[in-house]
Each structure stands twice: as C-alpha cells, then as structure tokens.
Scaffold this motif. Structure first.
Motif, PDB file in Angstrom:
ATOM      1  N   ASP A 150     -10.591  -1.173  28.822  1.00 16.05           N
ATOM      2  CA  ASP A 150     -10.632  -1.704  30.272  1.00 16.05           C
ATOM      3  C   ASP A 150      -9.175  -2.256  30.482  1.00 16.05           C
ATOM      4  O   ASP A 150      -8.302  -2.470  29.901  1.00 16.05           O
ATOM      5  N   PHE A 151      -9.221  -2.939  31.701  1.00 14.14           N
ATOM      6  CA  PHE A 151      -8.048  -3.843  32.327  1.00 14.14           C
ATOM      7  C   PHE A 151      -7.346  -4.795  31.375  1.00 14.14           C
ATOM      8  O   PHE A 151      -6.262  -4.675  31.574  1.00 14.14           O
ATOM      9  N   ARG A 152      -8.028  -5.454  30.496  1.00 16.31           N
ATOM     10  CA  ARG A 152      -7.367  -6.267  29.517  1.00 16.31           C
ATOM     11  C   ARG A 152      -6.466  -5.777  28.612  1.00 16.31           C
ATOM     12  O   ARG A 152      -5.505  -6.399  28.527  1.00 16.31           O
ATOM     13  N   TYR A 153      -6.732  -4.394  28.317  1.00 20.77           N
ATOM     14  CA  TYR A 153      -5.629  -3.832  27.341  1.00 20.77           C
ATOM     15  C   TYR A 153      -4.803  -2.522  27.693  1.00 20.77           C
ATOM     16  O   TYR A 153      -4.275  -1.984  27.044  1.00 20.77           O
ATOM     17  N   VAL A 154      -4.918  -2.339  29.245  1.00 22.06           N
ATOM     18  CA  VAL A 154      -4.220  -1.232  29.704  1.00 22.06           C
ATOM     19  C   VAL A 154      -2.591  -1.250  29.308  1.00 22.06           C
ATOM     20  O   VAL A 154      -2.012  -0.644  28.890  1.00 22.06           O
ATOM     21  N   GLU A 155      -2.129  -2.561  29.502  1.00 21.60           N
ATOM     22  CA  GLU A 155      -0.992  -2.881  29.384  1.00 21.60           C
ATOM     23  C   GLU A 155      -0.380  -2.610  27.944  1.00 21.60           C
ATOM     24  O   GLU A 155       0.547  -2.088  27.653  1.00 21.60           O
ATOM     25  N   GLN A 156      -1.257  -3.391  27.179  1.00 17.92           N
ATOM     26  CA  GLN A 156      -1.040  -3.130  25.630  1.00 17.92           C
ATOM     27  C   GLN A 156      -1.039  -1.985  25.175  1.00 17.92           C
ATOM     28  O   GLN A 156      -0.088  -1.370  24.162  1.00 17.92           O
ATOM     29  N   ALA A 157      -1.991  -1.054  25.746  1.00 18.18           N
ATOM     30  CA  ALA A 157      -2.073   0.370  25.083  1.00 18.18           C
ATOM     31  C   ALA A 157      -0.671   1.278  25.589  1.00 18.18           C
ATOM     32  O   ALA A 157      -0.075   1.776  24.665  1.00 18.18           O
ATOM     33  N   GLY A 158      -0.134   0.739  26.859  1.00 14.56           N
ATOM     34  CA  GLY A 158       0.925   1.470  27.268  1.00 14.56           C
ATOM     35  C   GLY A 158       2.163   0.811  26.297  1.00 14.56           C
ATOM     36  O   GLY A 158       3.266   1.836  26.011  1.00 14.56           O
ATOM     37  N   ARG A 159       2.416  -0.152  25.877  1.00 17.47           N
ATOM     38  CA  ARG A 159       3.240  -0.572  24.991  1.00 17.47           C
ATOM     39  C   ARG A 159       3.212  -0.227  23.692  1.00 17.47           C
ATOM     40  O   ARG A 159       4.088   0.382  22.966  1.00 17.47           O
ATOM     41  N   GLN A 160       1.964  -0.255  23.029  1.00 13.73           N
ATOM     42  CA  GLN A 160       1.824   0.280  21.470  1.00 13.73           C
ATOM     43  C   GLN A 160       1.753   1.763  21.677  1.00 13.73           C
ATOM     44  O   GLN A 160       2.051   2.316  20.428  1.00 13.73           O
ATOM     45  N   ALA A 161       1.141   2.545  22.512  1.00 15.70           N
ATOM     46  CA  ALA A 161       0.886   4.036  22.332  1.00 15.70           C
ATOM     47  C   ALA A 161       1.456   4.623  23.678  1.00 15.70           C
ATOM     48  O   ALA A 161       0.406   5.169  24.214  1.00 15.70           O
ATOM     49  N   GLY A 162       2.755   4.509  23.875  1.00 19.58           N
ATOM     50  CA  GLY A 162       2.982   5.099  25.161  1.00 19.58           C
ATOM     51  C   GLY A 162       3.020   6.503  25.330  1.00 19.58           C
ATOM     52  O   GLY A 162       3.115   7.155  26.431  1.00 19.58           O
ATOM     53  N   ASP A 163       2.787   7.271  24.078  1.00 17.67           N
ATOM     54  CA  ASP A 163       2.660   8.872  24.116  1.00 17.67           C
ATOM     55  C   ASP A 163       1.406   9.209  24.390  1.00 17.67           C
ATOM     56  O   ASP A 163       0.993  10.503  24.372  1.00 17.67           O
ATOM     57  N   CYS A 164       0.413   7.972  24.496  1.00 19.39           N
ATOM     58  CA  CYS A 164      -1.044   8.532  24.841  1.00 19.39           C
ATOM     59  C   CYS A 164      -1.674   8.185  26.460  1.00 19.39           C
ATOM     60  O   CYS A 164      -1.479   6.778  26.571  1.00 19.39           O
ATOM     61  N   PRO A 165      -1.889   8.856  27.308  1.00 21.49           N
ATOM     62  CA  PRO A 165      -2.265   8.336  28.518  1.00 21.49           C
ATOM     63  C   PRO A 165      -3.318   7.275  28.188  1.00 21.49           C
ATOM     64  O   PRO A 165      -4.395   7.375  27.338  1.00 21.49           O
ATOM     65  N   CYS A 166      -3.516   6.393  29.357  1.00 16.88           N
ATOM     66  CA  CYS A 166      -4.697   5.533  29.166  1.00 16.88           C
ATOM     67  C   CYS A 166      -5.688   5.728  30.304  1.00 16.88           C
ATOM     68  O   CYS A 166      -4.994   5.891  31.449  1.00 16.88           O
ATOM     69  N   LEU A 167      -6.948   5.744  30.059  1.00 16.22           N
ATOM     70  CA  LEU A 167      -8.021   6.038  30.999  1.00 16.22           C
ATOM     71  C   LEU A 167      -8.680   4.679  31.254  1.00 16.22           C
ATOM     72  O   LEU A 167      -9.360   4.019  30.165  1.00 16.22           O
ATOM     73  N   LYS A 168      -8.423   4.001  32.171  1.00 19.05           N
ATOM     74  CA  LYS A 168      -9.102   2.737  32.397  1.00 19.05           C
ATOM     75  C   LYS A 168     -10.424   2.799  32.755  1.00 19.05           C
ATOM     76  O   LYS A 168     -10.728   3.355  33.639  1.00 19.05           O
ATOM     77  N   THR A 169     -11.317   1.943  31.813  1.00 19.96           N
ATOM     78  CA  THR A 169     -12.709   1.780  31.991  1.00 19.96           C
ATOM     79  C   THR A 169     -12.907   0.636  32.877  1.00 19.96           C
ATOM     80  O   THR A 169     -12.404  -0.543  32.826  1.00 19.96           O
ATOM     81  N   ASP A 170     -14.125   0.576  33.574  1.00 22.69           N
ATOM     82  CA  ASP A 170     -14.671  -0.530  34.389  1.00 22.69           C
ATOM     83  C   ASP A 170     -16.083  -0.345  34.695  1.00 22.69           C
ATOM     84  O   ASP A 170     -17.058   0.294  34.117  1.00 22.69           O
ATOM     85  N   ALA A 171     -16.777  -1.286  35.376  1.00 23.89           N
ATOM     86  CA  ALA A 171     -18.019  -1.414  35.717  1.00 23.89           C
ATOM     87  C   ALA A 171     -18.435   0.028  36.290  1.00 23.89           C
ATOM     88  O   ALA A 171     -19.743   0.185  35.902  1.00 23.89           O
ATOM     89  N   GLN A 172     -17.822   0.668  36.996  1.00 24.33           N
ATOM     90  CA  GLN A 172     -18.162   1.807  37.666  1.00 24.33           C
ATOM     91  C   GLN A 172     -18.283   3.216  36.669  1.00 24.33           C
ATOM     92  O   GLN A 172     -18.889   4.209  36.499  1.00 24.33           O
ATOM     93  N   ARG A 173     -16.751   2.904  35.984  1.00 23.67           N
ATOM     94  CA  ARG A 173     -16.459   4.065  34.960  1.00 23.67           C
ATOM     95  C   ARG A 173     -16.467   3.455  33.527  1.00 23.67           C
ATOM     96  O   ARG A 173     -15.496   2.746  33.088  1.00 23.67           O
ATOM     97  N   LYS A 174     -18.045   3.650  32.841  1.00 24.85           N
ATOM     98  CA  LYS A 174     -17.814   3.067  31.580  1.00 24.85           C
ATOM     99  C   LYS A 174     -17.545   4.197  30.670  1.00 24.85           C
ATOM    100  O   LYS A 174     -16.901   5.067  31.093  1.00 24.85           O
ATOM    101  N   LEU A 175     -17.179   3.346  29.419  1.00 22.10           N
ATOM    102  CA  LEU A 175     -16.676   4.511  28.235  1.00 22.10           C
ATOM    103  C   LEU A 175     -17.177   5.650  28.392  1.00 22.10           C
ATOM    104  O   LEU A 175     -16.617   6.933  28.148  1.00 22.10           O
ATOM    105  N   PRO A 176     -18.730   5.912  28.193  1.00 17.61           N
ATOM    106  CA  PRO A 176     -19.259   7.239  28.278  1.00 17.61           C
ATOM    107  C   PRO A 176     -18.897   8.099  29.376  1.00 17.61           C
ATOM    108  O   PRO A 176     -18.461   9.266  29.222  1.00 17.61           O
ATOM    109  N   GLN A 177     -18.794   7.558  30.328  1.00 20.10           N
ATOM    110  CA  GLN A 177     -18.267   8.284  31.833  1.00 20.10           C
ATOM    111  C   GLN A 177     -16.681   8.838  31.538  1.00 20.10           C
ATOM    112  O   GLN A 177     -16.528   9.869  31.902  1.00 20.10           O
TER     113      GLN A 177
END
Length: 353
Positions: free
Chosen positions: A52-79
């Motif tokens: 989710d939003f809280r970790y998107v930037e962190q994911a980009g810094r730590q794992a820049g070679d992996c795209p990040c799919l942001k989850t939220d209330a409408q798009r939860k992790l299973p979706q």
C-alpha cells in the motif's frame, strides 16, 4: 536478487508451480531486498511487489528492479494478485505463514485457481549462504562476542536477570548491532533448568550458574551464541554439568564437515550427555541461522540433510535439571569445503566472576 529469483523459478517449474505469492518477510527480503509489508508475486515472466501507499517509495528504493503494484481499499491484495496472475490456473502460497483469513480471501478472489503449497522452496534456497551473507553473520558474531567480553567486567551478584539482559542488548547495539537477533535469555540458578527461560527479577547469587543466550544482527543477518558463567565458586555437581556439556560440544564440533548427515552430528553430542544425564538434553543439537534465528537444516535426530559448504549452523548442547540449574554452550559455525569456521571466539572454559 535476480539470480535468486531465477533459482526459485527453476524449482517452481520442476514442481509444476506456475506462480507464487510470497508473504513471509524473510523470504520477501531474500528474493527482492524489500523489507516492508505486503507480498511478492513471482511467475516465470514477472516479479512484482504488492503493497500500500505507506511502502511504495520504500519498495522502489530497496527493490527497484521489481515493479510495485499499489494496493488500496478498492484494489486489495487478492485483487492485485488476480491482475498479475491473469489466465494462469495455479498459485502457490506460504500456508505456514498465511492466516486462514488471508487464504480464504484469496480463494474468494481467485475462483477456478488452484491454491498450492509453496513447499518451503525459498527456505530451501536460503539454507546455503552466499559469501556476502556469511560476511554479515561474521560481523554480527564479532559484535556479540565483544559485547559478552564487556559484560563480564560489569555483572556480578545482586544484579537481576532483567538488568543483565538489558545491559547485554545495549552493549550489542552500541557495538553496531541493528537490534538483538532475538529475545536475549539471561537465566541464573534454578531458572537455568528452563531452556528458553524469560529474564526475571531474580538476583544473581554466588554459587549459581548464569546462562546467556544472545545474538547480534547486521543487515538482517543474525548470529546465535550461548555462554554459561559461574557467579562465584559453584558446587561440584554444577561443575560436572558444565564439563559434560563442554565435552559434548567439542566432540560435535570435531565431527562437523561437509558430507556428514545432520542427525549423525546430533548423536555425537547425545552419546556424551545421555549416559550421564538421561532425559536432560531434550532439544536438538543445533539449527541453521541467517535471516531467521531458526532456519533449516537442523542438528536433530530426524534431520537427514547432508551438510554442505555454505550452511551456517549452531552447535548448542545443554543439560537442564529441575531444582538445580542448567548449562548450555553454543557456537555458530560456517561450513566451508573440508571443514568449517567457528565465528564465535568467546572462551568456553568455565569463567568464574
């Protein structure tokens, strides 16, 4: 990290696993470098982090070679998983880590998709440590050993187990540890008969043994060591326990080398302790250590894993007698071709404070 993911893809292909959802934090870190919350999705053509939003930037810094799919209330992790999975009909999940609620939410979001067991495949890869992983464990061990040496000049009768534990943790952090590798054990006197005792307000007294089980951590990699020291002169019965445990550990260490079977190393120590103290050595001789404090393989009577270079193992025999006390001595060793390196340099002869 890419090489690790390729190795995991090869294992998945061998076992007919088309895609995987990794939710265990240590496995997420191992495969991508990412240390936040969420999950890692992996199939034969893509790898992505879902968070989710809280970790998107962190994911980009730590794992820049992996795209990040942001989850939220409408798009939860299973979706989000459903979007990445597409038409693939199977998904392996870490059922040993996932909650029943999370599993059922995935089931509901993925009708027609077979949810499969991940079979501990990431853990299988993690058993053999790469050189840079070994270096971090070595550095953590150096920090822990220095802290122990400093502690010996401070502690004495009258201090509580809790005070000793806090002091040891502080010394490790001051020496460069990110944090204690696990909840430090400091147990004295009759509390020493508890293998995983919780530090208490018990005050150290002369004539007691004090067992300290602790470890430092460097960039997520842990070390594990135990030393038992005497608070003043101790009885002959306690001295005998210590001598027996030390002999068991030294004999086990002599037997360790690549090609040996884990359960056989366990038996070496058990043949020393069991005749003298039947039933007093109830746990396995040791375990793997790395990003987790307890990893595969294990020195136990049921583990048939063959040791190989890169395994990092603890060697920790113990004797625990209710009403009297206990003793454990533990080192961490890194298997190398033809032998091993013991990264715990603290002395093992009985130290009397």
């Amino acid at each position: 990290m890419r090489k690790r993911r390729e190795k995991l893809r090869a294992l998945m292909a061998q076992r007919g696993i088309p895609a995987a959802l990794i939710t265990k934090p240590e496995n997420m870190r191992y495969l991508t470098g990412y240390t936040g919350e969420g999950a890692v999705y992996l199939d034969q053509s893509q790898a992505a982090i879902l968070t989710d939003f809280r970790y998107v930037e962190q994911a980009g810094r730590q794992a820049g070679d992996c795209p990040c799919l942001k989850t939220d209330a409408q798009r939860k992790l299973p979706q989000g998983v459903k979007e990445l999975l597409g038409a693939q009909g199977g998904l392996a999940v870490e059922t040993g880590h996932m909650t029943v609620k999370a599993y059922r939410e995935l089931e509901s979001a993925l009708p027609g998709v077979e949810l499969m067991e991940m079979q501990n495949l990431p853990e299988a890869l993690r058993m053999v440590k790469e050189p840079f992983e070994q270096d971090k464990i070595l550095r953590a061990s150096e920090i822990a050993c220095r802290a122990f040496d400093q502690l010996l000049g401070i502690i004495g009768p009258g201090m509580t187990e809790l005070e000793v534990r806090r002091l040891l943790d502080d010394l490790m952090v001051q020496g460069g540890s990110e944090e204690a590798a696990f909840s430090t054990i400091a147990c004295a006197g009759v509390n020493g008969s508890l293998p995983h005792a919780v530090a208490s307000e018990h005050r150290l007294e002369k004539g007691e043994l004090l067992t300290l089980d602790f470890g430092a951590q460097v960039e997520g990699y842990k070390t594990d060591m135990t030393r038992t020291v005497a608070i003043g002169p101790v009885s002959g019965a306690l001295e005998k326990i210590y001598a027996t445990v030390l002999e068991a550990q030294l004999r086990a260490l002599e037997a360790i080398e690549p090609g040996k079977v884990c359960r056989d190393i366990d038996q070496v120590a058990r043949r020393v302790i069991d005749p003298a103290y039947p039933g007093a050595f109830g746990h396995g001789l040791g375990h793997g250590v790395g990003l987790e404090i307890h990893e595969a393989p294990n020195f136990s009577s049921t583990c048939d894993t063959v040791l190989e270079a890169g395994h990092v193992m603890t060697v920790e025999p113990g004797v625990y007698i209710q009403g009297l006390g206990g003793c454990r001595i533990e080192d961490t060793v890194i298997l190398r071709p033809g032998g091993y390196v013991n990264v715990i340099t603290a002395p093992k002869e009985l130290i009397t404070l």
